[in-house]
Design an enzyme around this catalytic site. Structure first.
Site, PDB file in Angstrom:
ATOM      1  N   CYS A 126       0.772  -1.110   0.067  1.00 19.63           N
ATOM      2  CA  CYS A 126      -0.024  -0.049  -0.009  1.00 19.63           C
ATOM      3  C   CYS A 126       0.822   1.178  -0.045  1.00 19.63           C
ATOM      4  O   CYS A 126       1.651   1.346   0.729  1.00 19.63           O
ATOM      5  CB  CYS A 126      -0.904  -0.139   1.110  1.00 19.63           C
ATOM      6  SG  CYS A 126      -1.598   1.216   1.364  1.00 19.63           S
ATOM      7  N   SER A 262     -10.378  -1.789  -9.592  1.00 26.56           N
ATOM      8  CA  SER A 262     -11.151  -0.562  -9.997  1.00 26.56           C
ATOM      9  C   SER A 262     -12.222  -0.892 -10.895  1.00 26.56           C
ATOM     10  O   SER A 262     -13.447  -0.134 -11.114  1.00 26.56           O
ATOM     11  CB  SER A 262     -10.347   0.526 -10.369  1.00 26.56           C
ATOM     12  OG  SER A 262      -9.018   0.624  -9.894  1.00 26.56           O
TER      13      SER A 262
END
Lengths: 301, 259
Positions: A126, A262
């Site tokens: 991340c 996404s």
């Protein structure tokens, strides 16, 4: 049927970590309605985190920018969600976990183990959480130590999700492999930022974040291509996959299966669409097994 | 989409804790019940129902809304939207019942107006803590008949909107639109279920929104896994059967919290 690190998948599409993975019910919905072959949970850590202030995700013309900040209820509270996903999703459920040290990774894995995740995915990538994610994932020694620490206490497969925000991703991939990883997942988001020119404020609450979607696909294809050459273990391709053509491309670069993130923005059943497209492509091209596709681009010099 | 820059052109004080902020452009395609993400720069971004094509009506509850209350005409904030699904509009001649509690009246005022404009007979049950907290009474009255309830009895029936509903024949309505605090909407839900009119109803739900665009999953509800920001915020009563409504919600970390 696709076999990946011993897991049996109905199709080669997997819900990526951090997407629709906060609740067990939502993971089940992605499996049933969306058609995903497996699902990865939201990244779960040792303590509850509320994440960064909003805006935490914006859609750009070329992709998405996000800085969620690893919001999660911590492993004791996520346990029941994992149990729901395991009981009702009908597909392998992979627990994405994070920590700031090998000991923290171990603690979270140990805490979730009794809910019987089918595999663990270690988030060492991340790009916008201080002390976590890419902060540990750009250090090969730490990646090896974290992987080894988790491998040490679990008997299910361990995947390691890599950050592209390093000068050489294969170096981190090698470290994961050396630590005993069963697969690597490439890639997490690329560092990015957007600024509101009317006010001068960075748009994301965290000021900067990670770029996903269409824009990162060529970067992901290159990372997968390089990792396929450098590693013995399978590479799971993720980054900008939103169609069956993207998935085939990722597989030709060397991905054994793909994860989709996404693209759920456009439609939840993107997984069914991709897997149906792959099947049709295999038939049209006369391939008897998807394995014939994996890494194909490496042979075309 | 990046946030649009919205300049405040007018601020109406609706009650001591509620203000309407009108901004300098219109969301022409807005359906009543849809929301926008309001970015109070440097603080936070929060979802707000549109109270008209060019306004949001805000209750001061936390850091972002407090900061919003410091803004004056000519100041600006960021806006993304409109997002989510609104209430479905009635057809001409259909009877519509609007049930609004507190600041839940914000997305329902434009709904009552839109329903009226397509030729529906509109009745509104409007509830608030006291007379001074009643929102958009005039707008609802211009759209049709209004029944009022206040907790303290300072206007209308003393009690809750459900006390008014108990005295109404709900079977005459073709559509029922509900928005308000969760305690209120869950009591209305139970009542509509008992009276067997749930299939005609729609409820607007509030949950913690992170991405606001249907990707992260922070606002998913049990047991359906539906996303409040994208599949809602307006759900049919039938979709909410056997759901977490009125029982628990999730906080910013994803932990379940009792309602």
């Amino acid at each position: 049927m696709y076999t990946l690190t011993g897991l049996k998948l109905k199709n080669p599409t997997i819900l990526a970590a951090g997407i629709l993975g906060t609740t067990g019910a939502s993971l089940c919905r992605v499996a049933h309605e969306g058609g995903a072959g497996a699902v990865v949970t939201k990244s779960i850590g040792p303590i509850p985190k509320t994440g960064h202030p909003n805006p935490s995700m914006v859609k750009l013309d070329c992709g998405f920018l996000n800085a969620m900040g690893l919001p999660n209820p911590s492993y004791p509270s996520f346990f029941q969600e994992l149990e729901i996903a395991k009981k009702d999703s009908g597909v392998p459920v992979i627990a994405s976990i994070f920590g700031g040290s090998p000991a923290e990774f171990k603690e979270v894995a140990k805490g979730l183990l009794p809910a019987k995740p089918d595999a663990f995915e270690l988030n060492v990538s991340c790009p916008h959480a201080e002390g976590y994610g890419a902060a540990v994932g750009s250090n090969p020694c730490l990646v090896e130590a974290i992987t080894a620490a988790v491998k040490d206490i679990v008997s299910v497969p361990v995947w390691v999700k890599l950050t592209p925000n390093v000068s050489d991703i294969t170096c981190i991939g090698n470290a994961a492999e050396a630590g005993g990883a069963d697969a690597v997942v490439a890639i997490n988001t690329l560092k990015g930022m957007a600024i509101d020119i009317e006010s001068g404020y960075p748009v994301l609450g965290n000021r900067s974040g990670g770029l996903s979607g269409k824009a990162v696909k060529p970067v992901a294809v290159k990372c997968v291509y390089d990792l396929y050459t450098a590693l013995e273990i399978p590479v799971i391709g993720v980054g900008g996959v939103s169609s069956w053509q993207d998935a085939i491309e990722m597989m030709m670069a060397g991905a054994a299966v793909v994860q989709v993130g996404s693209a759920v923005y456009d439609r939840l059943d993107v997984f069914s669409e991709i897997s149906t497209g792959i099947e049709a492509f295999l038939q049209r091209k006369g391939y008897s097994d998807v394995k014939e596709l994996i890494g194909l681009a490496h042979e075309m010099v | 989409m990046l946030p649009l820059n919205a300049t405040i052109v007018q601020i109406n004080e609706e009650s001591p804790a509620v203000r309407t902020f009108f901004f300098d452009f219109q969301f022409e395609t807005m359906k009543p019940g849809q929301f926008v993400m309001v970015w109070v720069r440097g603080v936070d971004e929060v979802p707000m129902g549109l109270s008209s094509k060019n306004s949001i009506t805000v209750q001061k509850v936390g850091e972002a809304t407090s900061k919003l209350f410091e803004l004056k005409e000519g100041d600006s904030f960021g806006l993304r939207g409109p997002f989510g699904n609104g209430f479905s509009l009635p057809s001409e001649g259909e009877k519509t019942l609007v049930i609004a509690g507190g600041v839940g009246a914000a997305p329902l005022a434009p709904y009552a107006e839109a329903a009226r404009s397509v030729g529906s007979e509109v009745h509104t049950v409007l509830g608030a803590r006291s007379a001074g907290d009643l929102l958009f009474e005039k707008r609802f009255a211009e759209a049709g008949e209004v029944y009022i309830s206040t907790d303290d009895g300072s206007k209308g029936t003393k009690g809750f909107v459900t006390d008014v509903l108990n005295s109404l024949n709900l079977s005459v309505y073709d559509r029922i639109a509900v928005c308000g605090p969760e305690i209120m909407i869950s009591s209305v839900f139970r009542l509509l279920k008992e009276r067997q009119v749930l299939e005609k109803s729609e409820f607007s739900l509030q949950r913690y929104f992170k991405c606001g665009i249907g990707v992260c999953g922070a606002c998913c509800i049990d047991k359906s896994g539906l996303r409040v920001c994208r599949d809602g915020p307006v759900f049919s009563g039938v979709q909410l059967l056997d759901s977490e409504l009125g029982k628990y919600a999730r906080d910013a970390s994803g932990r379940r919290v009792k309602i």
